[in-house]
Design an enzyme around this catalytic site. Structure first.
Site, PDB file in Angstrom:
ATOM      1  N   LYS A 153      39.834  44.794  22.781  1.00  0.00           N
ATOM      2  CA  LYS A 153      39.058  45.761  23.569  1.00  0.00           C
ATOM      3  C   LYS A 153      39.768  46.094  24.872  1.00  0.00           C
ATOM      4  O   LYS A 153      39.923  47.263  25.234  1.00  0.00           O
ATOM      5  CB  LYS A 153      37.669  45.182  23.860  1.00  0.00           C
ATOM      6  CG  LYS A 153      36.828  46.073  24.755  1.00  0.00           C
ATOM      7  CD  LYS A 153      35.571  45.407  25.246  1.00  0.00           C
ATOM      8  CE  LYS A 153      35.798  44.674  26.541  1.00  0.00           C
ATOM      9  NZ  LYS A 153      34.700  44.798  27.513  1.00  0.00           N
TER      10      LYS A 153
ATOM     11  N   ARG B 285      33.556  49.342  33.878  1.00  0.00           N
ATOM     12  CA  ARG B 285      34.517  49.379  34.979  1.00  0.00           C
ATOM     13  C   ARG B 285      35.876  49.943  34.552  1.00  0.00           C
ATOM     14  O   ARG B 285      36.610  50.482  35.368  1.00  0.00           O
ATOM     15  CB  ARG B 285      34.690  47.987  35.583  1.00  0.00           C
ATOM     16  CG  ARG B 285      35.450  47.026  34.702  1.00  0.00           C
ATOM     17  CD  ARG B 285      35.635  45.667  35.334  1.00  0.00           C
ATOM     18  NE  ARG B 285      36.620  44.883  34.611  1.00  0.00           N
ATOM     19  CZ  ARG B 285      36.398  44.223  33.504  1.00  0.00           C
ATOM     20  NH1 ARG B 285      35.220  44.267  32.939  1.00  0.00           N
ATOM     21  NH2 ARG B 285      37.356  43.527  32.926  1.00  0.00           N
TER      22      ARG B 285
ATOM     23  N   CYS C  48      30.010  44.937  33.567  1.00  0.00           N
ATOM     24  CA  CYS C  48      29.231  43.700  33.732  1.00  0.00           C
ATOM     25  C   CYS C  48      29.032  43.419  35.220  1.00  0.00           C
ATOM     26  O   CYS C  48      29.945  43.602  36.012  1.00  0.00           O
ATOM     27  CB  CYS C  48      29.969  42.507  33.121  1.00  0.00           C
ATOM     28  SG  CYS C  48      30.094  42.520  31.345  1.00  0.00           S
TER      29      CYS C  48
ATOM     30  N   ASP D 276      39.863  48.600  45.612  1.00  0.00           N
ATOM     31  CA  ASP D 276      40.695  48.851  46.802  1.00  0.00           C
ATOM     32  C   ASP D 276      42.183  48.678  46.506  1.00  0.00           C
ATOM     33  O   ASP D 276      43.017  49.424  47.033  1.00  0.00           O
ATOM     34  CB  ASP D 276      40.343  47.862  47.930  1.00  0.00           C
ATOM     35  CG  ASP D 276      38.925  48.034  48.415  1.00  0.00           C
ATOM     36  OD1 ASP D 276      38.218  48.853  47.808  1.00  0.00           O
ATOM     37  OD2 ASP D 276      38.539  47.357  49.374  1.00  0.00           O
TER      38      ASP D 276
ATOM     39  N   ASP E 288      37.605  35.110  30.615  1.00  0.00           N
ATOM     40  CA  ASP E 288      36.752  35.643  29.548  1.00  0.00           C
ATOM     41  C   ASP E 288      36.448  34.624  28.449  1.00  0.00           C
ATOM     42  O   ASP E 288      35.714  34.932  27.512  1.00  0.00           O
ATOM     43  CB  ASP E 288      37.388  36.899  28.928  1.00  0.00           C
ATOM     44  CG  ASP E 288      37.166  38.139  29.778  1.00  0.00           C
ATOM     45  OD1 ASP E 288      36.381  38.073  30.740  1.00  0.00           O
ATOM     46  OD2 ASP E 288      37.770  39.186  29.475  1.00  0.00           O
TER      47      ASP E 288
END
Length: 432
Positions: free
Chosen positions: A22, A101, A125, A133, A315
């Site tokens: 993914k 995101r 999430c 930034d 993860d």
């Protein structure tokens, strides 16, 4: 809202096919914006996040065609062709970006090829603060003018972006991907120091090279990119998902089962395999992928610290915590990548897990037995860790809010059921 019902206690045995990564696919798809020619991606996973990215690219004007036959009941045999010949819109709107995101990865390519981009600040999430930034400062170094207005990043550049020496103060996967893509069409040389080394970045770099980019240092912490005037189309296959591989490896371990993971890349699993081996799981490479066995001997607690690749992946932290909850003895799990990434702990304790959180560390004391309960998923990896705990627990567990799960795992209940798990998806309180 879908729920998943699991009756635990069955050792899983059989084979599971691993899909495309993914996190690699979500960076490869926006790379199509760098050329007017077609980028054809194979081994794409069929996931909610992939659909979200496809919808975002379509909004920009990318045309798409899905060709080939689906294999293994999924999208493994499919090829997605993306063509960004006529981009009429360089705005990435809030309603799409807020869902994920990775949407911010259109910023670098749009700016590099079209000289402008308007991208909503990202969602995904709700895990701590993930600042963009670092992406923005690096693009400013390359000559971009950046403003924040009404929740949008408004970026523009006169002419082409200019090559720069970008030193990231901390490792950022998304930042490395955004700047790597932007640098391919910049004028002159860009050096990205303290670049992330994740396999998904190597995958993106190799795809960009196939499109005509000039990149040195692939797989290292320093990437050198010699900008070119244009890129061309390419055909590329997405790397297998190391997090999906690790998750199903833990499913074998936590149920004391024996599973072959077909299509897994053993060489990308070193840090996870090291931890599994240390706690008593047998892991071996096979001609088709890798085999994970935990049907002999006991699992013992080990300490884990998450780190950027090649360290132990953040993860996989929640999944290992589920395993450690069933191990003999105690373990300490330290999270160094993201804040607020222990949201699964209260739910696991409902199932009898013995976990105490102290700042960025969790002390896990193995419980004799977990027990089924009603639990709620709070984010993607937390949701799958609850599924894993449920597979090992006595009795029935209902996992609520499984839409988180669908963002990162393709047909999870189908794959587990094929190995003997008693698992079913409930839609609005009834079985599918």
């Amino acid at each position: 809202m879908d729920r998943i019902r699991i009756v635990g206690g069955t050792p899983l045995k059989g084979t599971i096919t691993i899909g495309g990564a993914k996190n690699a696919a979500l960076a490869l798809m926006p790379a199509c914006l760098l050329t007017e020619e077609t980028l054809a991606l194979s081994n794409l996973p069929h996931l909610v996040d992939i659909t979200t990215m496809a919808n975002l690219l379509a909004q920009h004007g990318v045309t798409m065609a899905l060709n080939g036959d689906a294999a293994n009941g999924g999208h493994t045999g499919r090829v997605l062709e993306l063509t960004a010949a006529h981009i009429g819109n360089t705005t990435a709107p809030y309603d799409l970006v807020r869902k994920m995101r990775a949407s911010v990865l259109v910023l670098g390519p749009l700016l590099a090829r079209f000289g402008e981009a308007r991208v909503s600040l990202p969602g995904g999430c709700a895990i701590g603060t993930r600042p963009v930034d670092l992406h923005l400062k690096a693009l400013e170094q390359m000559g971009a003018k950046i403003e924040l207005d009404g929740g949008y990043i408004i970026a523009s550049v006169q002419g082409r972006l200019k090559g720069a020496h970008v030193i990231f103060p901390q490792i950022t996967v998304g930042g490395t991907e955004n700047i790597l893509m932007a640098a391919t069409l910049a004028e002159g040389e860009t050096v990205i120091a303290n670049a992330a080394r994740e396999p998904e970045i190597t995958d993106l770099a190799e795809c960009l090279v196939a499109m005509g980019a000039k990149i040195e240092g692939i797989g290292t912490g320093t990437l050198k990119v010699q900008g070119v005037e244009r890129l061309h189309g390419a055909e590329y296959s997405v790397v297998p998902d190391r997090i999906e591989t690790g998750t199903y490896a833990v499913a074998a371990a936590i149920t004391r089962g024996d599973i072959e993971l077909v299509g897994a890349r053993f060489d990308l699993m070193e840090s996870v395999n090291k931890v599994l081996t240390e706690c008593g799981v047998h892991v071996e490479e096979t001609p088709r992928g890798m085999r994970v066995r935990a049907d002999q001997g006991e699992i013992t607690g080990v300490d884990i610290m998450t780190e950027p690749y090649p360290g132990f992946p953040t993860d996989m932290q929640a999944q290992l915590m589920a395993l450690m909850s069933t191990a003999k003895g105690a373990s300490m799990i330290t999270e160094t990548i993201f804040e607020n990434r222990f949201m699964h702990v209260p739910e696991m304790t409902r199932m009898g897990a013995r976990i105490n959180v102290h700042g960025s560390s969790a002390i896990v004391r193995g419980a004799p037995k977990l027990s089924g309960a009603q639990v709620m998923a709070t984010d993607l990896r937390a949701s799958v860790s609850l599924v894993l705990a449920a597979l090992a627990a006595e009795g029935e567990t209902i996992v609520n809010r499984v839409y988180h799960l669908d963002r990162g795992y393709e047909r999870v209940e189908e794959k587990l059921a094929a190995c003997g798990a008693k698992i079913e998806r409930l839609k609005d309180g009834v079985a599918e």
